[in-house]
Each structure stands twice: as structure tokens, then as C-alpha cells.
Write a protein that holds these residues in place. Structure first.
Motif, PDB file in Angstrom:
ATOM      1  N   GLU A   1      24.944  42.730  37.290  1.00 46.29           N
ATOM      2  CA  GLU A   1      25.851  41.800  36.306  1.00 46.29           C
ATOM      3  C   GLU A   1      26.997  41.299  37.183  1.00 46.29           C
ATOM      4  N   ILE A   2      27.439  42.107  38.116  1.00 46.04           N
ATOM      5  CA  ILE A   2      28.573  41.655  39.007  1.00 46.04           C
ATOM      6  C   ILE A   2      28.014  41.377  40.395  1.00 46.04           C
ATOM      7  N   ILE A   3      28.147  40.203  40.869  1.00 46.34           N
ATOM      8  CA  ILE A   3      27.628  39.834  42.285  1.00 46.34           C
ATOM      9  C   ILE A   3      28.773  39.440  42.909  1.00 46.34           C
ATOM     10  N   ASP A   4      29.381  39.990  44.237  1.00 45.15           N
ATOM     11  CA  ASP A   4      30.368  40.063  44.975  1.00 45.15           C
ATOM     12  C   ASP A   4      29.839  39.535  46.299  1.00 45.15           C
ATOM     13  N   ILE A   5      30.420  38.166  46.667  1.00 52.45           N
ATOM     14  CA  ILE A   5      29.859  37.648  47.684  1.00 52.45           C
ATOM     15  C   ILE A   5      31.176  37.574  48.953  1.00 52.45           C
ATOM     16  N   HIS A   6      31.988  38.348  48.744  1.00 49.12           N
ATOM     17  CA  HIS A   6      33.215  38.789  49.735  1.00 49.12           C
ATOM     18  C   HIS A   6      33.769  37.267  50.462  1.00 49.12           C
ATOM     19  N   HIS A   7      33.667  36.874  51.519  1.00 51.58           N
ATOM     20  CA  HIS A   7      34.088  35.555  52.130  1.00 51.58           C
ATOM     21  C   HIS A   7      33.176  34.659  52.069  1.00 51.58           C
ATOM     22  N   ALA A   8      32.077  34.665  51.669  1.00 48.23           N
ATOM     23  CA  ALA A   8      30.918  33.687  51.847  1.00 48.23           C
ATOM     24  C   ALA A   8      31.054  32.447  50.996  1.00 48.23           C
ATOM     25  N   GLY A   9      31.764  31.582  51.573  1.00 54.37           N
ATOM     26  CA  GLY A   9      32.253  30.143  50.708  1.00 54.37           C
ATOM     27  C   GLY A   9      30.672  29.443  50.386  1.00 54.37           C
ATOM     28  N   THR A  10      29.975  29.367  51.271  1.00 52.40           N
ATOM     29  CA  THR A  10      28.621  28.464  50.949  1.00 52.40           C
ATOM     30  C   THR A  10      27.833  29.434  49.885  1.00 52.40           C
TER      31      THR A  10
ATOM     32  N   GLU B   1      18.067  31.009  32.848  1.00 48.83           N
ATOM     33  CA  GLU B   1      18.253  31.259  31.434  1.00 48.83           C
ATOM     34  C   GLU B   1      18.077  32.678  31.055  1.00 48.83           C
ATOM     35  N   GLY B   2      19.117  32.768  30.089  1.00 47.25           N
ATOM     36  CA  GLY B   2      19.114  34.227  29.650  1.00 47.25           C
ATOM     37  C   GLY B   2      19.760  35.283  30.343  1.00 47.25           C
ATOM     38  N   ARG B   3      20.359  34.880  31.508  1.00 45.55           N
ATOM     39  CA  ARG B   3      20.942  35.711  32.245  1.00 45.55           C
ATOM     40  C   ARG B   3      22.476  35.630  32.475  1.00 45.55           C
ATOM     41  N   GLU B   4      23.512  36.498  32.461  1.00 45.76           N
ATOM     42  CA  GLU B   4      24.840  36.547  32.253  1.00 45.76           C
ATOM     43  C   GLU B   4      25.432  37.336  33.574  1.00 45.76           C
ATOM     44  N   ILE B   5      26.119  36.728  34.426  1.00 44.71           N
ATOM     45  CA  ILE B   5      26.574  37.340  35.549  1.00 44.71           C
ATOM     46  C   ILE B   5      28.186  37.250  35.975  1.00 44.71           C
ATOM     47  N   ILE B   6      28.787  38.064  36.657  1.00 44.98           N
ATOM     48  CA  ILE B   6      30.114  37.692  37.121  1.00 44.98           C
ATOM     49  C   ILE B   6      29.967  37.335  38.615  1.00 44.98           C
ATOM     50  N   LEU B   7      30.487  36.286  39.052  1.00 49.36           N
ATOM     51  CA  LEU B   7      30.544  35.942  40.410  1.00 49.36           C
ATOM     52  C   LEU B   7      31.771  35.950  40.873  1.00 49.36           C
ATOM     53  N   THR B   8      31.973  36.793  41.811  1.00 42.15           N
ATOM     54  CA  THR B   8      33.559  37.000  42.422  1.00 42.15           C
ATOM     55  C   THR B   8      33.158  37.101  43.933  1.00 42.15           C
ATOM     56  N   GLY B   9      34.351  37.358  44.627  1.00 42.95           N
ATOM     57  CA  GLY B   9      34.417  37.553  46.199  1.00 42.95           C
ATOM     58  C   GLY B   9      35.727  38.055  46.579  1.00 42.95           C
ATOM     59  N   SER B  10      36.244  38.018  47.789  1.00 38.96           N
ATOM     60  CA  SER B  10      37.434  38.531  48.352  1.00 38.96           C
ATOM     61  C   SER B  10      38.808  37.517  47.677  1.00 38.96           C
ATOM     62  N   ASP B  11      39.765  38.359  48.131  1.00 40.63           N
ATOM     63  CA  ASP B  11      41.132  37.911  47.724  1.00 40.63           C
ATOM     64  C   ASP B  11      41.234  36.437  47.985  1.00 40.63           C
ATOM     65  N   ARG B  12      41.096  36.195  49.348  1.00 40.46           N
ATOM     66  CA  ARG B  12      40.781  34.595  49.744  1.00 40.46           C
ATOM     67  C   ARG B  12      39.806  33.888  48.967  1.00 40.46           C
ATOM     68  N   MET B  13      38.662  34.250  48.575  1.00 36.90           N
ATOM     69  CA  MET B  13      37.830  33.595  48.083  1.00 36.90           C
ATOM     70  C   MET B  13      38.513  33.121  46.566  1.00 36.90           C
ATOM     71  N   LYS B  14      39.170  34.228  46.020  1.00 35.36           N
ATOM     72  CA  LYS B  14      39.792  33.777  44.684  1.00 35.36           C
ATOM     73  C   LYS B  14      41.013  32.633  44.928  1.00 35.36           C
ATOM     74  N   GLU B  15      41.151  32.231  46.101  1.00 39.07           N
ATOM     75  CA  GLU B  15      42.117  31.322  46.315  1.00 39.07           C
ATOM     76  C   GLU B  15      41.452  29.806  46.792  1.00 39.07           C
ATOM     77  N   ARG B  16      40.000  30.057  46.834  1.00 40.36           N
ATOM     78  CA  ARG B  16      39.434  28.605  47.130  1.00 40.36           C
ATOM     79  C   ARG B  16      39.012  27.888  46.145  1.00 40.36           C
ATOM     80  N   PRO B  17      39.250  26.855  45.809  1.00 39.44           N
ATOM     81  CA  PRO B  17      39.040  26.185  44.585  1.00 39.44           C
ATOM     82  C   PRO B  17      37.436  25.854  44.247  1.00 39.44           C
ATOM     83  N   ILE B  18      37.047  25.837  42.851  1.00 36.96           N
ATOM     84  CA  ILE B  18      35.656  25.484  42.776  1.00 36.96           C
ATOM     85  C   ILE B  18      35.410  24.861  41.415  1.00 36.96           C
ATOM     86  N   LYS B  19      36.726  24.297  41.145  1.00 36.41           N
ATOM     87  CA  LYS B  19      36.753  23.474  39.764  1.00 36.41           C
ATOM     88  C   LYS B  19      35.829  22.174  39.881  1.00 36.41           C
TER      89      LYS B  19
END
Length: 407
Positions: free
Chosen positions: A61-70, A83-101
Motif C-alpha cells: 500500500e506504500i510505495i517508496d521510490i527514493h530519489h527516482a524523479g522519473t 481501478e480499485g487500488r489505493e496506494i501512497i506514493l512517496t520518496g526521499s526528503d528531496r523528492m518531497k521538495e520536487r513539485p508534482i502539482k
């Protein structure tokens, strides 16, 4: 792990096998998850592609892609249509600073259900996959091409296909064309007329086939730099490459003529050969190939040539702010650099300080771009293992051609 690169002289002739393109591999891995009918050979052995592959196979349910921006951009789109699947997509601290809006807004306009869990506009994301029925969306054309490619990769699985309008001047056209060419190779048709890309829903099973990933031109850039800094007559053969490459960074073959490097295509390989050459200041717009800016800037610095590189606005949102990082590290070595939000100017000069310690900022390209300087001086590369993000065997390959490397 920090390493010391001693001042080195490379072999007159060398041969290197470079792994598949990370850009092509990650696109094809996502398409294979959507269309299991086709197989892939020569997949990149980079951390980014490994993380992409693992994420696509994961049932967590939690997928961590670390520094992988692509992977962050492509997987946001991929999971939005599961359809029908809920996940949390996260990454490194730097990834959390990279915009995806920009990408999330576009997916939401198509009907996706995506929430921000921390800061608005940035990962981590909670994605609830569903059937997307809307088909028209617009994006500013000067955004990262990865946002655009993420939408194109899932387009043929949308209920009504996709009509994507790009507003303004388009950045990184080669990467968009790469995505469309790979779609075409597997049997998904598209049209790109003016600033509108249209992809219809795919109604049929695709033909089974095997696609071979071309080797990575970004990785080749470091060997172009090495040959440029080497003696006349030095040759490095790299495989496997195509003269009609889909990769924008293949422009290296034209750019490095400026530094006396000739590219010869032969039997799925390229031979890089140093020839005598008069060096002149370099003025270059890298809007279509920003990932090779670091390599080119360091090549110019090592040769004492001034350069004016523009079209670099996307470098500010990479693994680090690459423009600031380049300025800081080149100035440690004695260079003079001026940067703006989209450009870098390097002054002419022939002084290179010895034994500088180069910070890499969790950025694989910083480590590899500065490595060729060992042909001119001794230096330290900090956190050298960061190269595994795109080129895990980089240091071993340098040793094989004559670089002296110690921990």
C-alpha cells in the motif's frame, strides 16, 4: 563513500558496454505493465529503473521510490488508472521538495482521485485508482517533459483516449517524441499536430514482440568529455547505439565536434576519436537536452574554454538545484561561473586547483560530470556511490580505461 581520483592517463584505445537508456527503459517498463504482450531486452541496470520495476510489481500500500524523479511522475499517472487500488506514493526528503502539482492537476482534470498528504503540490501522494472518462487537458509546454510523457504513456488506456494541448514553447521535444515513438513501436498510434497530441483508446490486443533498449546517451556524455580532455588519437568505443536515436542527448555527437571529438557509427557502436582542433568559446541552447549541461560545463572548464549555456530552467528541480551546484563546485576548482534561473556562463581560464573535494548533492550526474577532471588534476568525489542511480558500473568502467581510483 568518498573516492580519490588520482591524476590519470587513459589507454589509447578502449571499449565500454553501456547499459540500456534509463529514459527508454522506464517508459517501456510502464507500457509493459499496461500491455504484457511485449518483452524488453537491455533494460537499464540503474537504481531508477530497478525502483520503477519493483514499484510496478509491488502489492504494497506504500510505495517508496527514493530519489527516482522519473518514476514518481510516471507512477503517479499509472496508479491513477489502477481501478480499485489505493496506494501512497512517496520518496526521499528531496523528492518531497520536487513539485508534482502540474501533473496532479492534469490528472485530476481527467477525473483522477489524488490527495497530498503533506505539502500541497508535492509528494507524498494518496492515489485512488479509477476509470478516467475525461479526455481533454492542457499543460504549459515549458514544463518538465516527464509530466507530459506520464500522461501520454497511460493515454491509450483511458476510456476516451487523450487530447493533450501544450500551451506556449515546448521544452524537451526529443523526450516527448521518444515517448510517442515507443508507443508507435508497440502498436499504439498517435498524432502530434501543432501543439496538440492525440492518442485514441486502444481497443485491441497488441502483437507480441521484443523491444531492445538502446544504450544510454546521457551515460555516453562522460566518455565524450574524457576523450575531449585526452591526447590526439585517443579512441573509446561505446555500445550499443543507433545513428537515428530516439534520445535527445544523442546531440552529443554534434556538440563535441566543438572539442575535437569525432563520432563514428559502426555495427551498433560509436567510436569517439580525439582529433586536433582549435578551441573556441561555446554558446549553446540546451533546452532540448538539459541533462548533459553538467558534462559540457565541466568539459569547458577543464579545457579553459568559456561557455554560455541557456535553456536550463528544468535543472533547478532535479535531484538538486544543478545550476547552483555547478557554480559552487566549479568555483572550488578555480573557475568563475555566473548563473541565472535558466543559464550558466563560465569565464575562460586555465587554472585548475588541485585536490578539491567535489560535493555530489545526492546527484549522480554531479559525480560523473566531474570525474573526467582526473585527466587534469587529482580530486575527491564525495558520496561516489550516488552513480548507481543511473550507471552502477561507472567507476569500474573508468578503471578499465586507465583511471586511478582509491577510497
Amino acid at each position: 563513500m568518498n573516492i580519490i581520483l588520482q591524476k590519470s592517463t587513459i589507454k589509447r584505445k578502449s571499449v565500454i558496454q553501456i547499459t540500456g537508456s534509463k529514459s527508454e527503459s522506464n517508459r517501456l517498463l510502464l507500457l509493459q505493465a499496461l500491455y504484457p504482450e511485449f518483452q524488453i531486452e537491455n533494460v537499464s541496470n540503474s537504481d531508477d529503473s530497478r525502483l520503477m520495476m519493483n514499484a510496478l510489481k509491488s502489492t504494497s500500500e506504500i510505495i517508496d521510490i527514493h530519489h527516482a524523479g522519473t518514476a514518481m511522475r510516471f507512477l503517479t499517472a499509472f496508479f491513477a488508472i489502477q481501478e480499485g487500488r489505493e496506494i501512497i506514493l512517496t520518496g526521499s526528503d528531496r523528492m518531497k521538495e520536487r513539485p508534482i502539482k502540474i501533473l496532479v492537476d492534469a490528472l485530476q482534470a481527467l477525473g483522477a482521485h489524488i490527495e497530498y498528504l503533506e505539502n500541497d503540490g508535492y509528494p507524498p501522494l494518496r492515489i485512488t485508482g479509477q476509470n478516467l472518462t475525461q479526455s481533454k487537458v492542457s499543460l504549459q509546454a515549458n514544463v518538465s517533459s516527464q509530466y507530459i510523457s506520464a500522461l501520454l504513456l497511460i493515454a491509450s488506456k483511458l476510456d476516451n483516449g487523450l487530447e493533450l494541448t501544450l500551451e506556449g514553447d515546448i521544452t524537451s521535444i526529443p523526450y516527448i517524441k521518444m515517448t510517442l515513438s515507443l508507443l508507435d513501436e508497440i502498436g499504439v498510434k498517435s498524432s502530434f499536430i501543432d501543439n496538440v497530441i492525440t492518442i485514441k483508446k486502444n481497443e485491441k490486443k497488441l502483437k507480441a514482440k521484443t523491444l531492445v533498449v538502446e544504450s544510454d546517451w546521457s551515460s555516453a556524455s562522460y566518455f565524450y568529455s574524457i576523450v575531449a580532455l585526452s591526447k590526439e588519437g585517443t579512441e573509446i568505443t561505446l555500445s550499443s547505439y543507433k545513428e537515428n536515436s530516439l534520445q535527445g542527448d544523442s546531440i552529443l555527437a554534434d556538440i563535441y565536434v566543438h572539442f575535437g571529438v569525432t563520432t563514428i557509427f559502426s555495427d551498433h557502436s560509436v567510436i569517439l576519436k580525439k582529433e586536433s582542433h582549435i578551441l573556441n568559446p561555446l554558446v549553446l541552447n540546451l533546452q532540448k537536452a538539459p541533462d548533459i549541461a553538467q558534462t559540457i560545463a565541466v568539459t569547458c572548464f577543464a579545457l579553459g574554454v568559456s561557455c554560455d549555456l541557456t535553456g536550463l530552467h528544468t535543472l533547478k528541480i532535479k535531484e538538486t538545484d544543478r545550476l547552483v551546484a555547478l557554480k559552487t563546485e566549479i568555483e572550488k576548482l578555480g573557475g568563475q561561473v555566473t548563473i541565472t534561473n535558466n543559464s550558466l556562463q563560465l569565464s575562460e581560464g586555465d587554472t585548475i586547483k588541485k585536490m578539491a573535494s567535489i560535493a555530489t548533492y545526492n546527484d549522480h550526474r554531479m559525480a560523473m560530470a566531474f570525474a573526467p577532471l582526473a585527466l587534469k588534476t587529482e580530486l575527491v568525489i564525495e558520496n561516489a556511490e550516488v552513480v548507481s542511480k543511473s550507471y552502477p558500473s561507472f567507476w569500474q568502467d573508468l578503471k578499465s580505461i586507465g583511471f586511478k581510483i582509491t577510497q
